[in-house]
Design a protein around this motif. Structure first.
Motif, mmCIF file in Angstrom:
data_model
loop_
_atom_site.group_PDB
_atom_site.id
_atom_site.type_symbol
_atom_site.label_atom_id
_atom_site.label_comp_id
_atom_site.label_asym_id
_atom_site.label_seq_id
_atom_site.Cartn_x
_atom_site.Cartn_y
_atom_site.Cartn_z
ATOM 1 N N LEU A 121 67.583 12.783 -87.137
ATOM 2 C CA LEU A 121 68.251 12.416 -85.890
ATOM 3 C C LEU A 121 69.021 11.120 -86.060
ATOM 4 C CD1 LEU A 121 68.505 13.309 -82.877
ATOM 5 C CD2 LEU A 121 66.644 11.713 -82.387
ATOM 6 N N ARG A 122 70.300 11.118 -85.639
ATOM 7 C CA ARG A 122 71.134 9.928 -85.733
ATOM 8 C C ARG A 122 71.682 9.475 -84.368
ATOM 9 N NH1 ARG A 122 68.630 9.849 -89.466
ATOM 10 N NH2 ARG A 122 69.200 9.878 -91.665
ATOM 11 N N THR A 123 71.761 10.383 -83.400
ATOM 12 C CA THR A 123 72.297 10.058 -82.072
ATOM 13 C C THR A 123 71.311 10.482 -80.998
ATOM 14 O OG1 THR A 123 74.614 10.280 -82.762
ATOM 15 C CG2 THR A 123 74.146 10.521 -80.409
ATOM 16 N N LEU A 124 70.972 9.539 -80.105
ATOM 17 C CA LEU A 124 70.090 9.839 -78.976
ATOM 18 C C LEU A 124 70.715 9.245 -77.717
ATOM 19 C CD1 LEU A 124 67.489 11.002 -77.840
ATOM 20 C CD2 LEU A 124 66.337 8.846 -78.428
ATOM 21 N N ASP A 125 71.208 10.125 -76.844
ATOM 22 C CA ASP A 125 71.862 9.700 -75.612
ATOM 23 C C ASP A 125 71.057 10.218 -74.419
ATOM 24 O OD1 ASP A 125 73.463 9.041 -73.488
ATOM 25 O OD2 ASP A 125 75.300 9.904 -74.311
ATOM 26 N N LEU A 126 70.347 9.303 -73.735
ATOM 27 C CA LEU A 126 69.518 9.643 -72.578
ATOM 28 C C LEU A 126 70.078 9.024 -71.302
ATOM 29 C CD1 LEU A 126 66.063 8.855 -74.249
ATOM 30 C CD2 LEU A 126 67.162 11.086 -74.065
ATOM 31 N N SER A 127 71.333 8.649 -71.284
ATOM 32 C CA SER A 127 71.912 7.860 -70.197
ATOM 33 C C SER A 127 72.008 8.627 -68.887
ATOM 34 C CB SER A 127 73.307 7.369 -70.598
ATOM 35 O OG SER A 127 74.162 8.462 -70.866
ATOM 36 N N ASP A 128 72.008 7.852 -67.789
ATOM 37 C CA ASP A 128 72.241 8.363 -66.444
ATOM 38 C C ASP A 128 71.255 9.449 -66.058
ATOM 39 O OD1 ASP A 128 73.444 8.460 -63.982
ATOM 40 O OD2 ASP A 128 75.005 9.850 -64.603
ATOM 41 N N ASN A 129 69.962 9.138 -66.187
ATOM 42 C CA ASN A 129 68.902 10.041 -65.766
ATOM 43 C C ASN A 129 67.908 9.265 -64.909
ATOM 44 O OD1 ASN A 129 69.315 12.798 -67.033
ATOM 45 N ND2 ASN A 129 69.634 11.488 -68.814
ATOM 46 N N TYR A 130 66.700 9.783 -64.778
ATOM 47 C CA TYR A 130 65.678 9.146 -63.958
ATOM 48 C C TYR A 130 64.461 8.787 -64.796
ATOM 49 C CZ TYR A 130 68.531 11.006 -60.176
ATOM 50 O OH TYR A 130 69.573 11.294 -59.340
ATOM 51 N N LEU A 131 64.705 8.366 -66.013
ATOM 52 C CA LEU A 131 63.616 7.974 -66.898
ATOM 53 C C LEU A 131 63.103 6.599 -66.499
ATOM 54 C CD1 LEU A 131 65.223 9.140 -70.260
ATOM 55 C CD2 LEU A 131 63.525 10.350 -68.879
ATOM 56 N N GLY A 132 61.778 6.401 -66.578
ATOM 57 C CA GLY A 132 61.220 5.130 -66.149
ATOM 58 C C GLY A 132 60.085 4.674 -67.028
ATOM 59 N N GLY A 133 59.283 3.771 -66.474
ATOM 60 C CA GLY A 133 58.218 3.167 -67.259
ATOM 61 C C GLY A 133 58.790 2.102 -68.187
ATOM 62 N N THR A 134 57.988 1.685 -69.135
ATOM 63 C CA THR A 134 58.421 0.660 -70.076
ATOM 64 C C THR A 134 58.851 1.305 -71.391
ATOM 65 O OG1 THR A 134 56.177 0.377 -70.896
ATOM 66 C CG2 THR A 134 56.860 -1.032 -69.064
ATOM 67 N N VAL A 135 59.568 0.517 -72.177
ATOM 68 C CA VAL A 135 59.943 0.919 -73.533
ATOM 69 C C VAL A 135 59.278 -0.080 -74.468
ATOM 70 C CG1 VAL A 135 61.824 1.324 -75.160
ATOM 71 C CG2 VAL A 135 62.145 1.863 -72.730
ATOM 72 N N SER A 136 58.205 0.333 -75.108
ATOM 73 C CA SER A 136 57.455 -0.606 -75.938
ATOM 74 C C SER A 136 58.150 -0.801 -77.286
ATOM 75 C CB SER A 136 56.030 -0.094 -76.174
ATOM 76 O OG SER A 136 56.064 1.038 -77.029
ATOM 77 N N SER A 137 57.821 -1.911 -77.924
ATOM 78 C CA SER A 137 58.377 -2.189 -79.250
ATOM 79 C C SER A 137 57.950 -1.126 -80.251
ATOM 80 C CB SER A 137 57.928 -3.579 -79.715
ATOM 81 O OG SER A 137 58.365 -4.565 -78.807
ATOM 82 N N GLU A 138 56.699 -0.651 -80.137
ATOM 83 C CA GLU A 138 56.206 0.365 -81.062
ATOM 84 C C GLU A 138 56.979 1.668 -80.910
ATOM 85 O OE1 GLU A 138 54.395 -1.427 -79.024
ATOM 86 O OE2 GLU A 138 53.214 -2.709 -80.378
#
Length: 1004
Positions: A115-132
């Motif tokens: 995987l080289r491209t990950l586009d999750l923009s303009d959605n309803y994703l939440g919570g935190t994004v941890s360093s791990e």
């Protein structure tokens, strides 16, 4: 794999050369099996990963990923949003922008090593994004998480993202500082977007280490005051530097001139000081420079000659002085904004040679001399505003040569001569404001009637002639302002077809003849002013249904005859009525008593008969004088309406004597008890009283309650008393601090009277009565039973308001009241002190916005300038931009309302020791969000997680599950309202829409 792909193909070719017939076929099939089996296994493994992520970490309510099935041909490469490499069939891209998906950060997608491209923009994703979790994605080239609902600290980069070129975390709710790892773990990064979060700390100097950057956009956060890195010039590949509203202080570094690849430089709405650096002249690729809304000073350097790509330049709203440099006006600019500075001298002539110029704003400077004669000859000007200068001479004849000019604003200058005939062909015009000049002559006939014209303001000039019939073509016209000229002839009947007219001001001209009776067809009329003309005829009678929104009617200073129509009393919102200096006869209709008038004047007419009881007051005397036929039982100097008999005189004398003794005795008793000390030096004749509703009391009934026994509140502008009248009615009496404490008291008083006197809304407190004297100011309001929201939330009544439905009801009502002020009042009104103590609650907990002592209309803002000489608002509610601009807009009210929403949700005051030193409720909420650890699981709520709410929500509420979802919606609205960048805040009308949509389980 035992063999690489190329080796496998060679192996097959050997079989092809050595074999024939059936043996060849068998061997070839064996060859294909050897080749494809490992790839099939890899693809199946990737498909399993994708399905596991979808089922455990995401929700797809719109079914956009419904074709993710193992049974699909060529899965997963045939699936929606999945892109595979053409040669290897390996999954290289997952792109789901605007798919409406919910969940947490799906980091397991990154377990697909190809995987080289990950586009999750303009959605309803939440919570935190941890360093791990983020570390799993270190192999990516492109990562876009923008426009979601992520919370918590901006994740640290604990491993190198060696190939990442685009990293976009903008438009979320991330908090904390930008970690140092961002300056050292992104060696190939070209795009960094962190804008519109809640990041704090300073703008880090290590940003300059990212030398491959082409786009750096980190604006609209909560940064503490900090300068631009001095070595920002190291980013020589930078194309977009976007830092508006980032709390940047200090000077613009000279090294900025090294950014020779820069196309967009936006440092607007900051606190930059000092001069514009001359090194700006080295930005050879720049297309746009935005420096407005700072404190830059000195002269604009004459260094722009080589900036041949520059299209837009905006250095407005600063403290710049000196002349406009010719190297700037000689460029092929499309827009030039230098308004609100101290620039002087003439406008350079070379500006007229520009073939691209469409927008020119030079208003509010000290510019002088003539406008360049050939302006508009070479370019299609769209907006031209040079108002508020010292410009003189004639208007350029070719300003609208290209037929593209829509906005022409020239007011408050010294222009002379006539309007060029060519302007009569400028059919593109929508707004004309050329008042307060020395223009003269006859206006071209077609200039009156452009089909798209919505405002025509030509007042305070020396124009003459008649208004031609062509005015009937201006069907979009809402404001028709031609006062203080020498126009003559009749008011044309063609004006009656302009159905959108709201304001008509024909005052102080030479108009004659009757007012067209068809003017009653103008059903949207708010103000009609024809004072100071030679108008004759009678006042139309069919008015009640004709002008339901009329607030101001001024017919004074004419030769209008006939009687005053009683139908005037049926105009529901009329507050200003001036019929003085005419030839009116007959009586004053009793029906006028229904009106709640701020201004009433019928003086100098030929009226007769008894003064109606509602006007038989001392403060109306000047409004009634000059009518010898008027009489009154006891209002001096008017004669009595009854013939006096000798016996009556004796009786009156006796009663007067007894009354005098009684009054003296009462005064002695009252003065002794200090209840009327505010009247010691002044008599009633100095009082000014105005009623806004039909009342059953007078000032004497009210003033008796102004003592400590009835005191219920003390604020910054005065004290509030509770008064129970003889008929049982309860009112709230606000006595403002005495005038000798400073001029602010009088300003506050007249602000409230002017504002509340013309407001009619269920969610805004009603002003019933005002009374003023030399030493006191009193306002009487409807009494609101439950006090203020601040009292209920934070005071002794804190146990009353516990449930969420009541709080939401209050939020909605207050929002509707403010939306009315901002969007439905003409002109719009800024409250400027929105807070929980200024939201009152009636017996059913319906809110009423109150205390308009600091209110100001946007019209006055434009006329007087919006900078404040004193603090506007209350600590904890004041929008952050006020600290460095001292300017108030409607978005300042929106910020304050956002703080009120946070109060309703948390139950805490805007500034509370609980938050810690130097923290307010906004900072506390964002810091709590940053402290929430990463949430996992398929059923975790998105956006604002329950653990976050549990830490901030008022424990007294105990909301249900459905109410928790509503609270999340309101909290998201609150966070939008308290955005640090005013442009990012919604309007109050939009806030009402968002709150009405509380049934949604998520909100962006």
């Amino acid at each position: 794999m035992v063999f690489g792909f190329e080796h496998k193909m060679n192996f097959c070719c050997l079989y092809e050369k050595r074999s024939s017939g059936i043996l060849f076929l068998i061997e070839f099939l064996l060859c294909i099996t050897v080749i494809t089996t490992p790839f099939t296994t890899a693809l199946r493994r990737d498909a399993v990963v994708l399905l596991q992520v979808k089922s455990s970490q995401l929700q797809d309510p719109d079914g956009r990923l419904s074709d993710w099935k193992l049974s699909a041909p060529n899965s997963p490469c045939s699936w929606t949003a999945i892109l595979c490499d053409n040669k290897t069939n390996a999954v290289v891209s997952i792109q789901v922008p605007s798919f409406g998906i919910l969940g947490n950060f799906p980091s397991d997608f990154c377990r697909i090593q190809t995987l080289r491209t990950l586009d999750l923009s303009d959605n309803y994703l939440g919570g935190t994004v941890s360093s791990e979790a983020l570390s799993l994605c270190s192999q990516l080239n492109f990562l876009n998480l923008s426009s979601n609902l992520f919370v918590g600290n901006l994740p640290e980069l604990r491993t190198a993202f060696a190939d990442l070129t685009t990293f976009d975390l903008s438009l979320n709710n991330f908090t904390g500082e930008i970690h140092r790892s961002y300056g050292f773990q992104l060696p190939k990064l070209q795009v960094l977007r962190l804008l519109s979060n809640f990041l704090n700390g300073s703008i880090p100097g290590f940003i300059s280490n990212l030398t491959e950057l082409t786009r750096l956009e980190i604006a609209s956060n909560l940064f503490s005051p900090s300068p631009l890195p001095a070595d920002i010039g190291r980013l020589t590949k930078l194309e977009n530097l976007w830092f508006p509203g980032s709390n940047i202080t200090g000077v613009i570094p000279e090294s900025i001139g090294n950014l020779t690849s820069l196309t967009n430089l936006d440092l607007s709405y900051n606190s930059l000081t000092g001069k514009i650096p001359e090194s700006l002249g080295s930005l050879s690729s720049v297309v746009q420079i935005e420096l407005y809304g700072n404190n830059l000073s000195g002269e604009i350097p004459d260094v722009f000659a080589n900036l041949t790509s520059l299209v837009n330049f905006d250095a407005s709203q600063n403290n710049l002085n000196g002349k406009i440099p010719e190297s700037l006006t000689g460029l092929a600019l499309e827009t030039l904004n230098l308004n609100d500075n101290n620039l002087e001298g003439a406008i350079p002539q070379n500006l007229a040679l520009n073939e691209k110029l469409s927008l020119l704003r030079l208003f509010n400077n000290r510019l002088s001399g003539h406008l360049p004669e050939n302006l508009g000859m070479n370019s299609g000007l769209n907006e031209f505003d040079v108002s508020g200068n010292f410009l003189d001479g004639p208007l350029p004849p070719n300003l609208c040569l290209k037929k593209q000019l829509e906005i022409l604003i020239l007011f408050n200058n010294n222009f002379s001569g006539s309007i060029p005939d060519s302007y009569g062909e400028c059919s593109s015009l929508t707004r004309v404001r050329i008042s307060n000049n020395k223009l003269s002559g006859v206006i071209p006939p077609n200039f009156w009637g452009f089909s798209g014209l919505d405002m025509l303001e030509i007042s305070k000039n020396n124009f003459e002639g008649v208004i031609p019939p062509t005015v009937s073509n201006a069907r979009e016209l809402t404001e028709f302002l031609v006062a203080d000229n020498n126009f003559n002839g009749p008011v044309p009947g063609e004006i009656c077809v302009l159905e959108k007219l709201a304001v008509v001001d024909l005052s102080r001209n030479q108009f004659s003849g009757d007012l067209p009776s068809c003017m009653t067809k103008l059903s949207k009329l708010l103000k009609l002013d024809v004072q100071g003309n030679h108008i004759t005829g009678q006042i139309p009678t069919d008015l009640t249904a004709a002008w339901p929104d009329l607030t101001d009617l001024d017919l004074s200073g004419n030769q209008i005859s006939g009687t005053i129509p009683s139908e005037l009393g049926g105009l529901p919102v009329l507050t200003y009525l001036d019929l003085s200096d005419n030839l009116l006869t007959g009586v004053i209709p009793d029906n006028l008593s229904k009106l709640k008038l701020n201004k009433f004047n019928v003086s100098n007419n030929r009226l007769e008969g008894r003064v109606p009881p509602s006007f038989d007051k001392g403060w109306f005397v000047s409004s009634l004088l000059g009518n010898p036929g008027l009489c009154s039982p006891d209002l001096k100097p008017f004669p009595s309406c009854n013939k006096r008999r000798a016996t009556s005189m004796i009786l009156v004398g006796i009663l007067s004597g007894l009354s005098a003794i009684l009054v003296i005795s009462l005064l002695w008793l009252v003065i002794k008890s200090r209840k009327l000390n505010l009247f010691r030096s002044k008599s009633k004749r100095s009082w000014k009283m105005t009623s806004f509703q039909r009342l059953w009391f007078n000032q004497d009934d009210i003033l008796a309650f102004l003592n400590k026994d009835n005191l219920i509140a003390t604020g910054g502008s005065g004290q509030v008393y509770r008064a129970v009248l003889k008929n049982g009615q309860i009112v709230a009496v606000k006595r403002l601090w005495e005038a000798n404490r400073g001029p602010e008291s009088e300003e506050v008083f007249y602000s409230e009277v002017e504002t509340l006197g013309r407001i009619r809304h269920d969610c805004i407190v009603k002003l019933l009565f005002s009374c003023s004297g030399a030493d006191f100011r009193v306002l009487v309001y409807e009494f609101v039973e439950n006090g203020s929201l601040g009292d209920v939330l934070h005071g002794e009544k804190g146990g009353v308001l516990l449930d969420w439905p009541r709080r939401f009801k209050i939020a909605m009502g207050a929002a509707q009241g403010l939306a009315y002020l901002h969007h439905d009042c003409v002109p719009a009104i800024i409250h400027r002190d929105v807070k929980s103590n200024n939201i009152l609650l009636d017996e059913e907990f319906r809110p009423k916005v109150a205390d308009f002592g600091l209110a100001k209309s946007l019209l006055k803002d434009m006329e007087e300038g919006s900078e404040m000489s004193k603090v506007a608002g209350s600590y904890g509610y004041i929008a952050p931009e006020y600290g460095y601009t001292m300017k108030i807009t409607e978005k300042s009210d929106v910020y304050s309302f956002g703080v009120v929403l946070l109060e309703l949700i948390t139950g805490k005051r805007p500034v509370d020791p609980y938050f810690g030193e130097s923290k307010d409720i906004v900072k506390w909420v964002t810091e709590v969000a940053s402290s929430i650890p990463e949430q996992g699981g398929a059923n975790e709520s998105v956006g604002i997680c329950d653990e976050f709410l549990d830490q901030i929500i008022d424990p007294r509420m105990k909301p249900s599950t459905s109410e928790m979802q509503e609270i999340k919606v309101v909290l998201n609205v609150a966070l939008q309202c308290v955005s640090s960048l005013p442009l990012s805040r919604p309007s109050m009308r939009r806030v009402v829409e968002l709150l009405k949509d509380k049934s949604r389980t998520r909100s962006k």
